[in-house]
Design a protein around this motif. Sequence first.
Motif, PDB file in Angstrom:
ATOM      1  N   GLY A 131       0.786  -1.230   0.000  1.00 28.96           N
ATOM      2  CA  GLY A 131       0.000   0.000   0.000  1.00 28.96           C
ATOM      3  C   GLY A 131       0.812   1.270   0.000  1.00 28.96           C
ATOM      4  N   ASN A 132       2.105   1.183  -0.297  1.00 31.74           N
ATOM      5  CA  ASN A 132       2.965   2.364  -0.316  1.00 31.74           C
ATOM      6  C   ASN A 132       3.782   2.417  -1.599  1.00 31.74           C
ATOM      7  OD1 ASN A 132       2.593   3.544   2.463  1.00 31.74           O
ATOM      8  ND2 ASN A 132       3.188   1.462   2.985  1.00 31.74           N
ATOM      9  N   VAL A 133       3.891   3.616  -2.138  1.00 32.15           N
ATOM     10  CA  VAL A 133       4.644   3.852  -3.367  1.00 32.15           C
ATOM     11  C   VAL A 133       5.427   5.142  -3.186  1.00 32.15           C
ATOM     12  CG1 VAL A 133       4.346   4.567  -5.789  1.00 32.15           C
ATOM     13  CG2 VAL A 133       3.033   2.658  -4.899  1.00 32.15           C
ATOM     14  N   VAL A 189       8.131  11.971  -3.747  1.00 33.62           N
ATOM     15  CA  VAL A 189       6.772  12.015  -3.205  1.00 33.62           C
ATOM     16  C   VAL A 189       6.397  10.630  -2.707  1.00 33.62           C
ATOM     17  CG1 VAL A 189       4.348  12.542  -3.683  1.00 33.62           C
ATOM     18  CG2 VAL A 189       6.142  13.838  -4.844  1.00 33.62           C
ATOM     19  N   SER A 190       6.130  10.523  -1.400  1.00 35.99           N
ATOM     20  CA  SER A 190       5.707   9.247  -0.815  1.00 35.99           C
ATOM     21  C   SER A 190       4.189   9.195  -0.804  1.00 35.99           C
ATOM     22  CB  SER A 190       6.247   9.101   0.608  1.00 35.99           C
ATOM     23  OG  SER A 190       7.664   9.108   0.586  1.00 35.99           O
ATOM     24  N   LEU A 191       3.649   8.052  -1.216  1.00 30.08           N
ATOM     25  CA  LEU A 191       2.203   7.882  -1.340  1.00 30.08           C
ATOM     26  C   LEU A 191       1.724   6.675  -0.543  1.00 30.08           C
ATOM     27  CD1 LEU A 191       2.017   8.275  -5.229  1.00 30.08           C
ATOM     28  CD2 LEU A 191       1.570  10.048  -3.533  1.00 30.08           C
ATOM     29  N   ARG A 192       0.490   6.783  -0.017  1.00 31.06           N
ATOM     30  CA  ARG A 192      -0.156   5.666   0.674  1.00 31.06           C
ATOM     31  C   ARG A 192      -1.527   5.455   0.034  1.00 31.06           C
ATOM     32  NH1 ARG A 192       0.030   7.053   6.136  1.00 31.06           N
ATOM     33  NH2 ARG A 192      -1.672   8.493   5.735  1.00 31.06           N
ATOM     34  N   LYS A 193      -1.811   4.228  -0.347  1.00 29.13           N
ATOM     35  CA  LYS A 193      -3.070   3.891  -1.023  1.00 29.13           C
ATOM     36  C   LYS A 193      -4.249   4.169  -0.106  1.00 29.13           C
ATOM     37  CE  LYS A 193      -5.222   1.778  -4.484  1.00 29.13           C
ATOM     38  NZ  LYS A 193      -4.993   1.926  -5.887  1.00 29.13           N
TER      39      LYS A 193
END
Length: 151
Positions: free
Chosen positions: A126-128, A139-143
Amino acid sequence: MKKTISSAAAGMALLALAASCSATKNMNISELSGRWEITAVEGKAVEMTVPDAEIPYLGFDTATGRLTGNAGCNSIKGAFVAGNGDGKITFDKIASTRMMCPDMNVEQSVLQALDKVTGYKKTGAGNVVLTGDNGTPLVSLRKVEDGAVSG
Protein backbone atom coordinates in the motif's frame (compact mmCIF):
# COMPACT_ATOMS: atom_id res chain seq x y z
CA MET A 1 28.77 -24.47 17.00
CA LYS A 2 30.12 -21.12 15.77
CA LYS A 3 29.72 -22.27 12.14
CA THR A 4 26.05 -23.08 12.73
CA ILE A 5 25.37 -19.69 14.28
CA SER A 6 27.30 -17.92 11.50
CA SER A 7 25.40 -19.88 8.83
CA ALA A 8 22.07 -19.09 10.48
CA ALA A 9 22.98 -15.40 10.73
CA ALA A 10 24.06 -15.34 7.08
CA GLY A 11 20.81 -17.02 6.07
CA MET A 12 18.76 -14.49 8.00
CA ALA A 13 20.71 -11.63 6.44
CA LEU A 14 20.00 -13.02 2.95
CA LEU A 15 16.29 -13.31 3.76
CA ALA A 16 16.23 -9.71 5.01
CA LEU A 17 18.02 -8.54 1.87
CA ALA A 18 15.60 -10.44 -0.36
CA ALA A 19 12.62 -8.98 1.52
CA SER A 20 13.94 -5.43 1.20
CA CYS A 21 14.55 -5.88 -2.53
CA SER A 22 11.07 -7.24 -3.13
CA ALA A 23 9.56 -4.40 -1.08
CA THR A 24 11.10 -1.81 -3.40
CA LYS A 25 10.69 -3.61 -6.70
CA ASN A 26 9.05 -2.02 -9.69
CA MET A 27 5.34 -2.60 -10.00
CA ASN A 28 2.90 -3.08 -12.82
CA ILE A 29 1.37 0.26 -13.80
CA SER A 30 -2.17 -1.04 -13.19
CA GLU A 31 -1.31 -1.31 -9.48
CA LEU A 32 -0.92 2.49 -9.44
CA SER A 33 -4.57 2.99 -10.38
CA GLY A 34 -6.68 4.68 -7.71
CA ARG A 35 -6.32 7.34 -5.06
CA TRP A 36 -3.09 7.84 -3.07
CA GLU A 37 -2.53 10.19 -0.11
CA ILE A 38 0.67 12.19 -0.25
CA THR A 39 2.43 11.41 3.04
CA ALA A 40 5.83 13.04 2.45
CA VAL A 41 7.55 15.32 -0.05
CA GLU A 42 11.31 15.04 -0.45
CA GLY A 43 11.56 13.18 2.85
CA LYS A 44 9.54 15.71 4.85
CA ALA A 45 6.22 14.49 6.29
CA VAL A 46 3.18 16.36 5.02
CA GLU A 47 1.65 18.33 7.87
CA MET A 48 -1.48 20.33 7.24
CA THR A 49 -1.42 23.47 9.42
CA VAL A 50 -4.91 24.68 8.52
CA PRO A 51 -7.84 22.98 10.30
CA ASP A 52 -10.09 20.94 7.96
CA ALA A 53 -7.64 21.29 5.06
CA GLU A 54 -7.87 18.51 2.50
CA ILE A 55 -5.03 16.02 2.69
CA PRO A 56 -3.04 16.20 -0.54
CA TYR A 57 -3.59 13.23 -2.85
CA LEU A 58 -3.00 11.96 -6.35
CA GLY A 59 -5.48 9.91 -8.32
CA PHE A 60 -4.20 7.78 -11.19
CA ASP A 61 -6.52 6.46 -13.90
CA THR A 62 -4.19 4.00 -15.60
CA ALA A 63 -6.76 3.14 -18.29
CA THR A 64 -6.77 6.71 -19.64
CA GLY A 65 -3.43 8.08 -18.38
CA ARG A 66 -5.20 10.86 -16.45
CA LEU A 67 -4.00 12.34 -13.18
CA THR A 68 -6.24 14.17 -10.70
CA GLY A 69 -5.67 15.29 -7.17
CA ASN A 70 -5.18 18.02 -4.66
CA ALA A 71 -1.81 19.59 -3.86
CA GLY A 72 -2.85 20.80 -0.39
CA CYS A 73 -5.05 23.69 -1.44
CA ASN A 74 -5.76 23.58 -5.16
CA SER A 75 -7.08 20.82 -7.39
CA ILE A 76 -4.68 19.43 -9.97
CA LYS A 77 -5.26 17.64 -13.25
CA GLY A 78 -3.00 16.37 -15.96
CA ALA A 79 -1.74 13.34 -17.78
CA PHE A 80 0.95 10.76 -17.21
CA VAL A 81 2.83 8.24 -19.29
CA ALA A 82 4.31 5.18 -17.63
CA GLY A 83 6.08 2.09 -18.80
CA ASN A 84 4.49 -1.17 -17.72
CA GLY A 85 6.69 -2.55 -14.98
CA ASP A 86 9.86 -0.61 -15.82
CA GLY A 87 9.33 1.96 -13.07
CA LYS A 88 9.34 4.99 -15.39
CA ILE A 89 6.68 7.70 -15.29
CA THR A 90 6.40 11.23 -16.60
CA PHE A 91 3.71 13.82 -15.97
CA ASP A 92 2.39 16.06 -18.72
CA LYS A 93 0.25 19.19 -18.81
CA ILE A 94 -0.32 19.39 -15.06
CA ALA A 95 -2.58 22.31 -14.27
CA SER A 96 -3.99 23.52 -11.00
CA THR A 97 -6.65 25.89 -9.83
CA ARG A 98 -5.27 29.15 -8.48
CA MET A 99 -6.92 29.78 -5.13
CA MET A 100 -4.83 31.53 -2.51
CA CYS A 101 -4.86 29.59 0.75
CA PRO A 102 -3.65 30.39 4.28
CA ASP A 103 -0.72 27.95 3.97
CA MET A 104 0.78 27.42 0.52
CA ASN A 105 3.94 25.59 1.69
CA VAL A 106 2.65 22.05 1.12
CA GLU A 107 1.10 23.09 -2.19
CA GLN A 108 4.35 24.54 -3.49
CA SER A 109 6.47 21.60 -2.40
CA VAL A 110 4.09 19.07 -3.99
CA LEU A 111 3.98 20.88 -7.33
CA GLN A 112 7.75 21.41 -7.41
CA ALA A 113 8.38 17.75 -6.63
CA LEU A 114 5.95 16.54 -9.33
CA ASP A 115 7.96 18.51 -11.90
CA LYS A 116 11.01 16.37 -11.09
CA VAL A 117 9.37 12.90 -11.08
CA THR A 118 10.81 10.33 -13.50
CA GLY A 119 9.95 7.03 -11.81
CA TYR A 120 7.87 5.10 -9.32
CA LYS A 121 8.36 2.04 -7.13
CA LYS A 122 6.57 0.06 -4.49
CA THR A 123 8.01 0.56 -1.01
CA GLY A 124 5.75 -1.84 0.86
CA ALA A 125 2.14 -2.98 1.00
CA GLY A 126 0.00 0.00 0.00
CA ASN A 127 2.96 2.36 -0.32
CA VAL A 128 4.64 3.85 -3.37
CA VAL A 129 7.30 6.48 -3.86
CA LEU A 130 7.61 8.71 -6.90
CA THR A 131 11.29 9.17 -7.65
CA GLY A 132 13.54 11.59 -9.45
CA ASP A 133 16.86 11.12 -11.19
CA ASN A 134 18.98 8.33 -9.72
CA GLY A 135 15.96 7.03 -7.79
CA THR A 136 15.86 9.96 -5.36
CA PRO A 137 12.58 9.74 -3.36
CA LEU A 138 10.41 12.78 -4.09
CA VAL A 139 6.77 12.01 -3.21
CA SER A 140 5.71 9.25 -0.82
CA LEU A 141 2.20 7.88 -1.34
CA ARG A 142 -0.16 5.67 0.67
CA LYS A 143 -3.07 3.89 -1.02
CA VAL A 144 -6.52 5.07 0.06
CA GLU A 145 -8.87 2.11 0.56
CA ASP A 146 -11.72 3.71 -1.37
CA GLY A 147 -9.42 4.41 -4.28
CA ALA A 148 -12.04 5.84 -6.63
CA VAL A 149 -10.60 8.54 -8.83
CA SER A 150 -12.84 11.48 -9.63
CA GLY A 151 -12.45 14.47 -11.83
